[in-house]
Motif scaffolding. Sequence first.
Motif, PDB file in Angstrom:
ATOM      1  N   PRO A 202       0.833  -1.213   0.000  1.00  0.00           N
ATOM      2  CA  PRO A 202       0.000   0.000   0.000  1.00  0.00           C
ATOM      3  C   PRO A 202       0.864   1.258   0.000  1.00  0.00           C
ATOM      4  N   CYS A 203       0.576   2.172  -0.912  1.00  0.00           N
ATOM      5  CA  CYS A 203       1.431   3.352  -1.060  1.00  0.00           C
ATOM      6  C   CYS A 203       1.299   4.321   0.114  1.00  0.00           C
ATOM      7  N   GLU A 204       0.258   4.177   0.927  1.00  0.00           N
ATOM      8  CA  GLU A 204       0.061   5.090   2.053  1.00  0.00           C
ATOM      9  C   GLU A 204       0.848   4.674   3.304  1.00  0.00           C
ATOM     10  N   ARG A 205       1.270   3.417   3.348  1.00  0.00           N
ATOM     11  CA  ARG A 205       1.822   2.844   4.569  1.00  0.00           C
ATOM     12  C   ARG A 205       3.003   3.624   5.123  1.00  0.00           C
ATOM     13  N   LYS A 206       3.958   3.982   4.274  1.00  0.00           N
ATOM     14  CA  LYS A 206       5.187   4.624   4.745  1.00  0.00           C
ATOM     15  C   LYS A 206       4.917   6.006   5.342  1.00  0.00           C
ATOM     16  N   THR A 207       4.023   6.768   4.722  1.00  0.00           N
ATOM     17  CA  THR A 207       3.722   8.101   5.232  1.00  0.00           C
ATOM     18  C   THR A 207       2.965   8.022   6.546  1.00  0.00           C
ATOM     19  N   PHE A 208       2.023   7.111   6.662  1.00  0.00           N
ATOM     20  CA  PHE A 208       1.300   6.938   7.918  1.00  0.00           C
ATOM     21  C   PHE A 208       2.264   6.513   9.029  1.00  0.00           C
ATOM     22  N   GLN A 209       3.197   5.638   8.706  1.00  0.00           N
ATOM     23  CA  GLN A 209       4.200   5.214   9.687  1.00  0.00           C
ATOM     24  C   GLN A 209       5.023   6.405  10.154  1.00  0.00           C
ATOM     25  N   ALA A 210       5.443   7.242   9.209  1.00  0.00           N
ATOM     26  CA  ALA A 210       6.281   8.401   9.540  1.00  0.00           C
ATOM     27  C   ALA A 210       5.558   9.365  10.464  1.00  0.00           C
TER      28      ALA A 210
END
Length: 314
Positions: A202-210
Amino acid sequence: MQEFSHIPVMLEECMENLALKDGGIYFDGTVGGGGHSYEILKRTSPSGRLIATDLDDEALAAAKERLSPFNGRFSLYKANYKDYARVLQAEGVEKLDGAILDYGVSSHQIDDEKRGFSYRAKEAPLDMRMDVSASLTAETVVNTYSEERLYKIIREYGEEKFAKQIAANVVKTRAVKPLKTCGELAQVIENSIPLKFRFGAPCERKTFQAIRIEVNGELDGLYELVIGLTRRLKTGGRIAILTFHSLEDRAVKEAFKFMETPCTCPKNLPVCVCGKKQEIKIITKKPVTAGEEEVKYNSRSKCAKLRVAERIAE
């Protein structure tokens, strides 16, 4: 309250590497639903003692219930694991036989939509606080941080190569209307990533993690925490640390390396003047990772790394 559920990662590997013993005093800095703590108490019966902390009220309530068969042998505190010194002082404990830290977000926190941790929770508020009494939320980060600060957070904490586009589009979108829900932020992220890169994870995962890491200050003082807590171990005591992010793992690795390294004087000096001594023995020369079977039934274990060290000098 939604039932608190969480599958502890690498449970057997953690327990085996802690070398548990009856009568020992153990610290679980991230008790969660009590999975690791339960096994520590079970395997140190009848007199082992546990001190545990967490910032999540729901986790603490669940842990209290889960650990109830061992009433009288454990103490729970609503506290950051970085406050271990205060907690241990309150318990009258100077030295520990073992400690465990699990930096993963619990399944419950992700699955409970009202907590706002998941990009899949479209209508959930942008929250992401592990301690719901804390003031900083994901909504504040997304709507008030400068574009440059957002870029650095998403790039560093999320290791997202499209961080610049995402930060720019967040700022552009919020200028029209503040972002309030996980779905709104997820849509901005998706629109910021070229179509050919949206497949797979999912392309959103990294930004949500950050953003979650920023909201909860997860990396603040981590290196110092590892050194300080490890120094509270008795000789022969062990510390086991589970990480789920490369920056977390790097901090643990570097802290262990520093503590394992003896004299750091230049080699041309005839005698040591620094006075540094080896403090630990690293048990896991390479981090332990979850086996194939565990990854099948607990996908969140896929990126976990376990590092363990043993105190050799006090």
